[in-house]
Design an enzyme around this catalytic site. Sequence first.
Site, PDB file in Angstrom:
ATOM      1  N   TYR A   1      33.505  42.394  38.336  1.00  9.13           N
ATOM      2  CA  TYR A   1      33.158  41.205  37.541  1.00  9.13           C
ATOM      3  C   TYR A   1      32.989  41.608  36.081  1.00  9.13           C
ATOM      4  CZ  TYR A   1      30.554  37.082  35.981  1.00  9.13           C
ATOM      5  OH  TYR A   1      30.138  35.957  35.319  1.00  9.13           O
ATOM      6  N   ASP A   9      28.456  25.481  45.208  1.00  5.13           N
ATOM      7  CA  ASP A   9      28.621  26.093  43.885  1.00  5.13           C
ATOM      8  C   ASP A   9      29.030  25.079  42.818  1.00  5.13           C
ATOM      9  OD1 ASP A   9      30.993  25.987  45.327  1.00  5.13           O
ATOM     10  OD2 ASP A   9      31.524  28.098  45.028  1.00  5.13           O
ATOM     11  N   GLU A  39      46.462  52.305  50.380  1.00  4.36           N
ATOM     12  CA  GLU A  39      46.102  51.804  49.043  1.00  4.36           C
ATOM     13  C   GLU A  39      47.017  50.645  48.625  1.00  4.36           C
ATOM     14  OE1 GLU A  39      44.328  54.579  46.757  1.00  4.36           O
ATOM     15  OE2 GLU A  39      43.942  53.155  45.150  1.00  4.36           O
ATOM     16  N   HIS A  73      39.227  30.674  50.921  1.00  5.11           N
ATOM     17  CA  HIS A  73      40.251  31.365  50.117  1.00  5.11           C
ATOM     18  C   HIS A  73      41.183  32.224  50.967  1.00  5.11           C
ATOM     19  CE1 HIS A  73      38.530  29.929  46.448  1.00  5.11           C
ATOM     20  NE2 HIS A  73      37.365  30.533  46.657  1.00  5.11           N
TER      21      HIS A  73
HETATM   22  C1  SP5 Z   1      33.894  31.093  48.557  1.00  2.00           C
HETATM   23  C2  SP5 Z   1      33.843  31.125  47.064  1.00  2.00           C
HETATM   24  O1  SP5 Z   1      33.131  30.332  46.454  1.00  2.00           O
HETATM   25  N1  SP5 Z   1      34.533  32.098  46.440  1.00  2.00           N
HETATM   26  C3  SP5 Z   1      34.547  32.196  45.022  1.00  2.00           C
HETATM   27  C4  SP5 Z   1      35.240  33.415  44.540  1.00  2.00           C
HETATM   28  C5  SP5 Z   1      35.228  33.509  43.048  1.00  2.00           C
HETATM   29  N2  SP5 Z   1      35.602  34.795  42.619  1.00  2.00           N
HETATM   30  C6  SP5 Z   1      36.015  35.002  41.271  1.00  2.00           C
HETATM   31  C7  SP5 Z   1      35.000  34.617  40.306  1.00  2.00           C
HETATM   32  C8  SP5 Z   1      35.477  34.819  38.918  1.00  2.00           C
HETATM   33  C9  SP5 Z   1      34.423  34.185  38.103  1.00  2.00           C
HETATM   34  N3  SP5 Z   1      34.636  34.150  36.712  1.00  2.00           N
HETATM   35  C10 SP5 Z   1      33.568  33.329  36.216  1.00  2.00           C
HETATM   36  C11 SP5 Z   1      33.250  33.473  34.802  1.00  2.00           C
HETATM   37  C12 SP5 Z   1      31.953  32.738  34.586  1.00  2.00           C
HETATM   38  N4  SP5 Z   1      31.520  32.865  33.247  1.00  2.00           N
HETATM   39 ZN    ZN Z   2      33.399  28.507  45.690  1.00  4.16          ZN
END
Ligand code: SP5
Ligand code: ZN
Length: 342
Positions: free
Chosen positions: A19, A285, A107, A160
């Site tokens: 992240y 979310d 990999e 996803h």
């Molecule tokens: C199940 C579910 O809710 N999966 C979400 C996966 C999100 N993964 C990537 C997140 C990238 C987030 N970038 C956010 C920037 C916020 N400032």
């Molecule tokens: Zn989500």
Amino acid sequence: MKIVYTEEHRKRSARTELYGGQLVPPFECPERIDFILAEAEKRGFGAIVPPRAHGMAPVLAVHDAGYAAFLENAWANWSALGHQGEAIVTVWPARTMRPDRIPAHFEAQLGYYCLASETSISDGTWEAALASKDVALTSADLVIGGARTAFGLCRPPGHHAATDQYGGYCFFNNAAIAAQHARDKGIERVAILDVDFHHGNGTQEIFYDRDDVLFISLHGDPDQAFPHFLGFADETGSGAGEGFNLNLPMPPGTGFDVWRAALGKAMERIARFDPGLVIVSLGVDTFEKDPISFFKLTSNDFSTMGADIAALGLPTLFLMEGGYAVEEVGINTINVLEGFCV
Ligand code: SP5
Ligand code: ZN
């Protein structure tokens, strides 16, 4: 409402998520579920029941067998390479390469079977993913058997996960597995309503060419939000599935008035489809304080959401997806379920 739950989800306790260029503790953490259970208990809501093992057949009805074998052996194969950290993708069959060749090296197999590198594979991930799909299947059995509703407290989440790819914190597509299971138990039409902030790319991909499973997703505009490469309004299904996929993307800052109008559209489409079962991919979310999302729903809005969905008057299975504002995940989730029941 019965809540299907097992402690097995704790086996998914990855240490790392990629992240912002750093390895951070994953947003999708075991504590999310603790907050949901604590809130249910505090309100005296629901009766907890354990899942029943359903084996691999319902998984292989929607997922690729090679993909399942890859996941089953992933931790052992990664460990054998002698790495210190968790399994994170470093190379993909990108557009300029050969996308369909299954590579020999583990990999590279990670890149073949993964769609987003934020999701590390850790020891126990396979076991937790198995438990999560059994939670989904057991809660589906309750509604297929005549209950008005049930809640599968799935973790890890699923929407996803595509036919042969993991990512976005998801490994098996719990909602898709439950939908196919319901079809195989004789329910002719199943609608999947995905209210998670993120587009349910995996569920869409799995059912894209089918007219017996309607997929509808309300989500952050993929031009601005994960998963970025799918979830646009012009994706309406293919072949027999044309008209059976509905994407309702919304921009940053979207509040409940706009979101609720989209839900109204979704519900009209579901009513016209006349399904024997509605599966709600329930992510919370969309909450205003979610750390990785950009909608502005309040805790009270989640109660209204539940009541709106109940107005369809159809057998409804709720399956947990995302939601990361850890403290409020419990309140918001139980608000939806209680709102449905009132
Ligand atoms: C199940 C579910 O809710 N999966 C979400 C996966 C999100 N993964 C990537 C997140 C990238 C987030 N970038 C956010 C920037 C916020 N400032
Ligand atoms: Zn989500």
